[in-house]
Design a protein around this motif. Structure first.
Motif, short mmCIF file in Angstrom:
data_model
loop_
_atom_site.label_atom_id
_atom_site.label_comp_id
_atom_site.label_asym_id
_atom_site.label_seq_id
_atom_site.Cartn_x
_atom_site.Cartn_y
_atom_site.Cartn_z
N UNK A 9 -24.48 -32.76 -13.75
CA UNK A 9 -25.76 -32.92 -14.43
C UNK A 9 -26.07 -34.40 -14.64
N UNK A 10 -25.07 -35.18 -15.04
CA UNK A 10 -25.27 -36.62 -15.24
C UNK A 10 -25.62 -37.31 -13.93
N UNK A 11 -24.97 -36.91 -12.84
CA UNK A 11 -25.29 -37.49 -11.54
C UNK A 11 -26.72 -37.17 -11.14
N UNK A 12 -27.15 -35.94 -11.40
CA UNK A 12 -28.52 -35.55 -11.07
C UNK A 12 -29.53 -36.35 -11.89
N UNK A 13 -29.24 -36.55 -13.16
CA UNK A 13 -30.14 -37.34 -14.02
C UNK A 13 -30.19 -38.78 -13.55
N UNK A 14 -29.04 -39.35 -13.21
CA UNK A 14 -29.01 -40.73 -12.71
C UNK A 14 -29.79 -40.86 -11.40
N UNK A 15 -29.63 -39.89 -10.53
CA UNK A 15 -30.35 -39.92 -9.26
C UNK A 15 -31.86 -39.84 -9.48
N UNK A 16 -32.28 -38.96 -10.39
CA UNK A 16 -33.71 -38.85 -10.69
C UNK A 16 -34.25 -40.13 -11.29
#
Length: 72
Positions: A9-16
């Motif tokens: 989830x943190x990786x997805x937020x960082x990517x966004x």
């Protein structure tokens, strides 16, 4: 399992967030370039209009006043 989900989830937020920042910079750069084009065109018109002779200016004003005519 919970740590793995949190990490994903943190990786997805960082990517966004990174994608949003890149898009913001692209749009800001395009806006700055558009403003530069407008400034250059404004300067060109500012220099060109005084160079136009009075007869062509009078013709342009006549054509602008008679918008309904097809051929000026």
């Amino acid at each position: 399992m919970s740590k793995e989900i949190r990490r994903l989830r943190e990786e997805r937020i960082r990517s966004f967030a990174a994608s949003a920042l890149i898009a913001q910079n692209v749009f800001a750069g395009a806006g700055i370039m558009a403003m530069g084009v407008v400034i250059v065109l404004g300067g060109a018109f500012d220099l060109a209009l005084p160079l136009a002779d009075s007869s062509s200016m009078a013709e342009a004003e006549r054509c602008a006043a008679e918008v309904s005519l097809e051929n000026c």
